[in-house]
Write a protein that holds these residues in place. Structure first.
Motif, PDB file in Angstrom:
ATOM      1  N   VAL A  23      -4.592   8.446   3.852  1.00  0.00           N
ATOM      2  CA  VAL A  23      -5.000   7.516   4.911  1.00  0.00           C
ATOM      3  C   VAL A  23      -4.688   6.079   4.477  1.00  0.00           C
ATOM      4  CG1 VAL A  23      -7.009   6.634   6.200  1.00  0.00           C
ATOM      5  CG2 VAL A  23      -6.741   9.095   5.819  1.00  0.00           C
ATOM      6  N   MET A  24      -4.799   5.815   3.179  1.00  0.00           N
ATOM      7  CA  MET A  24      -4.458   4.478   2.665  1.00  0.00           C
ATOM      8  C   MET A  24      -2.946   4.235   2.780  1.00  0.00           C
ATOM      9  SD  MET A  24      -2.912   2.904  -0.126  1.00  0.00           S
ATOM     10  CE  MET A  24      -2.963   3.926  -1.578  1.00  0.00           C
ATOM     11  N   GLN A  25      -2.136   5.178   2.313  1.00  0.00           N
ATOM     12  CA  GLN A  25      -0.673   4.998   2.363  1.00  0.00           C
ATOM     13  C   GLN A  25      -0.186   4.793   3.791  1.00  0.00           C
ATOM     14  OE1 GLN A  25       0.185   8.682   0.309  1.00  0.00           O
ATOM     15  NE2 GLN A  25       1.150   7.586  -1.384  1.00  0.00           N
ATOM     16  N   ALA A  26      -0.750   5.541   4.719  1.00  0.00           N
ATOM     17  CA  ALA A  26      -0.350   5.424   6.123  1.00  0.00           C
ATOM     18  C   ALA A  26      -0.679   4.034   6.654  1.00  0.00           C
ATOM     19  CB  ALA A  26      -1.043   6.498   6.948  1.00  0.00           C
ATOM     20  N   ALA A  27      -1.832   3.508   6.256  1.00  0.00           N
ATOM     21  CA  ALA A  27      -2.227   2.168   6.718  1.00  0.00           C
ATOM     22  C   ALA A  27      -1.302   1.109   6.150  1.00  0.00           C
ATOM     23  CB  ALA A  27      -3.673   1.877   6.307  1.00  0.00           C
ATOM     24  N   VAL A  28      -1.030   1.206   4.872  1.00  0.00           N
ATOM     25  CA  VAL A  28      -0.179   0.207   4.213  1.00  0.00           C
ATOM     26  C   VAL A  28       1.245   0.280   4.786  1.00  0.00           C
ATOM     27  CG1 VAL A  28       0.869  -0.439   2.001  1.00  0.00           C
ATOM     28  CG2 VAL A  28      -1.576   0.103   2.118  1.00  0.00           C
ATOM     29  N   ALA A  29       1.753   1.485   4.979  1.00  0.00           N
ATOM     30  CA  ALA A  29       3.116   1.658   5.495  1.00  0.00           C
ATOM     31  C   ALA A  29       3.252   1.110   6.910  1.00  0.00           C
ATOM     32  CB  ALA A  29       3.501   3.132   5.460  1.00  0.00           C
ATOM     33  N   ASN A  30       2.170   1.063   7.637  1.00  0.00           N
ATOM     34  CA  ASN A  30       2.222   0.614   9.028  1.00  0.00           C
ATOM     35  C   ASN A  30       1.556  -0.750   9.235  1.00  0.00           C
ATOM     36  OD1 ASN A  30       3.375   2.954  10.812  1.00  0.00           O
ATOM     37  ND2 ASN A  30       2.121   3.915   9.249  1.00  0.00           N
ATOM     38  N   ASP A  31       1.360  -1.472   8.124  1.00  0.00           N
ATOM     39  CA  ASP A  31       0.782  -2.822   8.203  1.00  0.00           C
ATOM     40  C   ASP A  31      -0.546  -2.890   8.934  1.00  0.00           C
ATOM     41  OD1 ASP A  31       2.768  -4.166   6.783  1.00  0.00           O
ATOM     42  OD2 ASP A  31       4.070  -4.227   8.549  1.00  0.00           O
ATOM     43  N   VAL A  32      -1.383  -1.893   8.731  1.00  0.00           N
ATOM     44  CA  VAL A  32      -2.710  -1.949   9.337  1.00  0.00           C
ATOM     45  C   VAL A  32      -3.571  -2.901   8.518  1.00  0.00           C
ATOM     46  CG1 VAL A  32      -4.778  -0.615   9.907  1.00  0.00           C
ATOM     47  CG2 VAL A  32      -2.513   0.403  10.214  1.00  0.00           C
ATOM     48  N   ASP A  33      -4.102  -3.899   9.162  1.00  0.00           N
ATOM     49  CA  ASP A  33      -4.997  -4.832   8.475  1.00  0.00           C
ATOM     50  C   ASP A  33      -6.293  -4.134   8.117  1.00  0.00           C
ATOM     51  OD1 ASP A  33      -3.430  -7.029   8.492  1.00  0.00           O
ATOM     52  OD2 ASP A  33      -4.253  -7.863  10.337  1.00  0.00           O
ATOM     53  N   GLY A  34      -6.851  -4.487   6.997  1.00  0.00           N
ATOM     54  CA  GLY A  34      -8.182  -3.969   6.689  1.00  0.00           C
ATOM     55  C   GLY A  34      -8.189  -2.916   5.603  1.00  0.00           C
ATOM     56  N   ILE A  35      -7.001  -2.453   5.214  1.00  0.00           N
ATOM     57  CA  ILE A  35      -6.896  -1.550   4.061  1.00  0.00           C
ATOM     58  C   ILE A  35      -5.931  -2.220   3.092  1.00  0.00           C
ATOM     59  CG2 ILE A  35      -6.070   0.674   3.207  1.00  0.00           C
ATOM     60  CD1 ILE A  35      -7.955   1.784   4.958  1.00  0.00           C
ATOM     61  N   VAL A  36      -6.372  -2.423   1.873  1.00  0.00           N
ATOM     62  CA  VAL A  36      -5.516  -3.121   0.920  1.00  0.00           C
ATOM     63  C   VAL A  36      -4.821  -2.128  -0.019  1.00  0.00           C
ATOM     64  CG1 VAL A  36      -5.424  -4.880  -0.876  1.00  0.00           C
ATOM     65  CG2 VAL A  36      -6.981  -5.170   1.061  1.00  0.00           C
ATOM     66  N   GLY A  37      -5.585  -1.260  -0.646  1.00  0.00           N
ATOM     67  CA  GLY A  37      -4.968  -0.253  -1.513  1.00  0.00           C
ATOM     68  C   GLY A  37      -4.322  -0.851  -2.745  1.00  0.00           C
ATOM     69  N   GLU A  38      -5.029  -1.758  -3.337  1.00  0.00           N
ATOM     70  CA  GLU A  38      -4.511  -2.534  -4.468  1.00  0.00           C
ATOM     71  C   GLU A  38      -3.964  -1.670  -5.613  1.00  0.00           C
ATOM     72  OE1 GLU A  38      -7.420  -5.274  -6.232  1.00  0.00           O
ATOM     73  OE2 GLU A  38      -6.120  -6.836  -5.386  1.00  0.00           O
ATOM     74  N   CYS A  39      -4.624  -0.603  -5.934  1.00  0.00           N
ATOM     75  CA  CYS A  39      -4.209   0.178  -7.106  1.00  0.00           C
ATOM     76  C   CYS A  39      -3.177   1.240  -6.758  1.00  0.00           C
ATOM     77  CB  CYS A  39      -5.413   0.823  -7.778  1.00  0.00           C
ATOM     78  SG  CYS A  39      -6.077   2.237  -6.879  1.00  0.00           S
ATOM     79  N   GLY A  40      -2.786   1.303  -5.507  1.00  0.00           N
ATOM     80  CA  GLY A  40      -1.753   2.258  -5.123  1.00  0.00           C
ATOM     81  C   GLY A  40      -2.240   3.694  -5.038  1.00  0.00           C
ATOM     82  N   GLY A  41      -3.523   3.875  -4.980  1.00  0.00           N
ATOM     83  CA  GLY A  41      -4.045   5.227  -4.790  1.00  0.00           C
ATOM     84  C   GLY A  41      -4.514   5.905  -6.053  1.00  0.00           C
TER      85      GLY A  41
END
Ligand code: FES
Length: 106
Positions: A23-41
């Motif tokens: 769910v994090m990767q999908a947000a980051v890949a689609n520029d969804v604001d509100g999920i940062v995912g700093e450590c890459g999962g």
């Protein structure tokens, strides 16, 4: 698989995510604001915190202990539906998943 992210202000973003992504990767890949995912999962941050929608909580299952530990450092309130979104893998079963985003991640 479709995922809907509901921002803290109620704005909804629905994206077509790749099955197998988190769910994090999908947000980051689609520029969804509100999920940062700093450590890459790697479960080393808590900037991918999300709240699984009530209707989906059963299907995503409970969070594991490692998530609990990490979420202690999260910037926003933790509830029983809090998860690290990098630990939720998108499967066909989760098509249509709805997650809510916290006010802040950092
Ligand atoms: Fe860092 Fe999920 S992306 S814990």
């Amino acid at each position: 698989v479709q995922v809907t992210y509901v921002a803290h202000d109620g704005a909804e973003t629905t994206i077509d995510a790749t099955e197998g992504d988190s769910v994090m990767q999908a947000a980051v890949a689609n520029d969804v604001d509100g999920i940062v995912g700093e450590c890459g999962g790697a479960m080393m941050c808590a900037t991918c915190h999300c709240y699984v929608d009530e209707a989906w909580a059963e299907r995503t299952g409970p969070r594991d202990e490692g998530e609990d530990d990490m979420l202690e450092g999260a910037a926003s309130e933790i509830t029983e539906r809090s998860r690290l979104s990098c630990q939720i893998k998108l499967t066909a079963e989760l098509d249509g998943l709805v997650v809510h985003l916290p006010e802040e991640q950092l």
